[in-house]
Design a protein around this motif. Structure first.
Motif, PDB file in Angstrom:
ATOM      1  N   UNK A  65       4.951  -0.361  40.500  1.00 33.42           N
ATOM      2  CA  UNK A  65       5.487  -1.678  41.607  1.00 33.42           C
ATOM      3  C   UNK A  65       6.344  -1.219  42.556  1.00 33.42           C
ATOM      4  N   UNK A  66       5.318  -0.962  44.365  1.00 37.56           N
ATOM      5  CA  UNK A  66       6.319  -0.246  44.498  1.00 37.56           C
ATOM      6  C   UNK A  66       7.557  -1.062  44.882  1.00 37.56           C
ATOM      7  N   UNK A  67       7.538  -2.750  45.385  1.00 37.62           N
ATOM      8  CA  UNK A  67       8.100  -3.260  45.312  1.00 37.62           C
ATOM      9  C   UNK A  67       8.046  -4.370  44.828  1.00 37.62           C
ATOM     10  N   UNK A  68       9.383  -5.676  44.577  1.00 38.02           N
ATOM     11  CA  UNK A  68       8.966  -6.662  43.502  1.00 38.02           C
ATOM     12  C   UNK A  68       7.424  -7.835  44.097  1.00 38.02           C
ATOM     13  N   UNK A  69       7.080  -7.094  44.445  1.00 34.55           N
ATOM     14  CA  UNK A  69       5.565  -8.231  45.160  1.00 34.55           C
ATOM     15  C   UNK A  69       4.471  -7.775  45.795  1.00 34.55           C
ATOM     16  N   UNK A  70       4.903  -5.695  45.489  1.00 34.16           N
ATOM     17  CA  UNK A  70       4.355  -4.457  46.166  1.00 34.16           C
ATOM     18  C   UNK A  70       3.385  -3.736  44.503  1.00 34.16           C
TER      19      UNK A  70
END
Length: 413
Positions: free
Chosen positions: A359-364
């Motif tokens: 998970x690169x970020x919360x959404x990606x």
């Protein structure tokens, strides 16, 4: 309809420009990184919007909106060895030049309310082919089948069960070309559009255990002047002809799927069984393909921040070898055996799969998978096809293995 066909043809030409190999017959073992990492499973295990084609009911387990774009670099290694058309005492051997291909996938899903979810996907799902254009002893053969599906889906879910439906629009392109007795056999690429549907359902026996069923309908396709023209090239001598039952229909077969998924702590264990009904599909049954039982197993460890997984997929070679012992009556059997082994050697069986995501970020989330299909060797007698009295006077052998790398970007909103 004409504009739809042109749009799908452009998409297929852009993303499936080379002949594609797949693994269970001519079908990919799974769609999407998680399915491909976990042995081609996905009938009961929820992998997000990518489930739309495998089991649309599982879209009911999604939250919010998700968009996934993915691509697979597919690298088949196919080598033919034969003395059918070589000088006496010599053997021709060459690896197919159709050895690197790109296969696309785009999918999305969005929850409409507490009970309904909509999904949409465009998938390169299947294909096969070889390229021996620079080898005369292998008939300068080049074959290519490419299939792409456009799938809208609608799923209903309640507390512990769900069902889903997805109409399927399939675009296909087929090209069969080779040189026989100095004459070029082939009429250029033919394409077609076909319609089908997918149905699925799941039941949560407990929060940890899910059972599921899914059905994929057959989709009939007709590729004008492809199979019948290719068969004409086998009409050599008084005993030389392919069976007259052949037509230009090549129907992608129906599939029946059963799955189970079990989650404990950070672990997911999943297993699928599917029957691919090649033996009932137009075209494939004429070329003596059998129904194929496919088994997939997968295990995944997920921390929420990252996941890793592995799996295994097995589907026995569905292509039977017809017996041939009498040159006066059995030429068609050897001709069909040769056609399968040389032009469409869909013979790989065991697939070992690995993958992971971060998970690169919360959404990606960035995800990747590797699939390795171990080498299979298949040898057939071709004496009658090369006009010999002994059925084993000449032979054709194919070796086939595969590597595939899939990468995707998953975005949740």
């Amino acid at each position: 309809m004409k504009k739809t066909r042109i749009a799908l043809a452009v998409a297929a030409a852009t993303m499936l420009a080379s002949p594609v190999y797949a693994t269970n017959g001519d079908n990919l073992i799974g769609l999407g990184v998680q399915s491909r990492a976990l042995g081609g499973t996905g009938t009961a295990a929820f992998y997000g919007s990518e489930n739309a084609l495998t089991n649309p009911a599982l879209l009911g387990k999604s939250d919010g909106t998700e968009f996934v774009i993915a691509g697979t670099l597919f690298m088949p290694n196919v080598k033919a060895t034969s003395n059918m058309a070589s000088a006496p005492g010599t053997t021709a051997s060459k690896s197919s030049d159709a050895d690197m291909n790109m296969i696309p996938e785009i999918s999305m899903s969005t929850r409409l309310n507490d009970n309904w979810t909509f999904g949409l996907g465009m998938y390169g799902t299947a294909g096969m082919g070889v390229d021996y254009r620079d080898n005369a002893e292998l008939f300068h053969a080049r074959t290519s089948l490419q299939l792409m599906k456009f799938v809208p889906a609608l799923a209903y879910n309640n507390d512990n069960f769900g069902f889903g439906f997805a109409p399927v629009l399939q675009y296909g392109a087929l090209d069969l070309n080779y040189i026989s007795n100095g004459d070029t056999v082939g009429s250029g690429v033919s394409d077609d559009l076909g319609w089908g549907f997918n149905l699925g359902g799941y039941f949560d026996v407990s929060p940890a255990l899910t059972l599921a069923l899914a059905y994929q309908s057959a989709i009939d396709m007709k590729y004008k002047d492809q199979i019948t023209t290719a068969a004409d090239g086998f009409e050599i001598g008084p005993n030389g002809m392919m069976p007259t039952i052949l037509s230009d229909n090549l129907e992608q077969p129906a599939e029946i799927k059963v799955g189970v998924a079990y989650t404990v702590n950070n672990w997911l264990l999943t297993a699928d069984y599917k029957q691919v009904q090649w033996g009932k599909a137009k075209g494939y049954k004429d070329f003596n393909w059998d129904d194929q039982d496919v088994f997939g197993l997968g295990v995944k460890y997920d921390t929420g921040r990252y996941w890793v997984g592995a799996g295994y997929n097995y589907g026995k070679d569905p292509i039977k070898v017809l017996p041939a012992s009498n040159p006066a009556t059995d030429y068609p059997n050897q001709a069909i055996n040769t056609f399968n082994n040389h032009f469409f050697p869909a013979v790989v069986e065991s697939h070992y799969t690995f993958g992971g995501g971060y998970r690169l970020s919360e959404r990606t989330t960035l995800e990747g998978a590797i699939v390795y299909a171990s080498e299979v060797t298949k040898r057939i007698d071709t004496g009658f096809v090369s006009q010999q009295a002994d059925p084993a006077a000449t032979y054709h052998e194919v070796k086939h293995s595969q590597m595939a790398y899939t990468i995707s970007l998953r975005m949740n909103f």
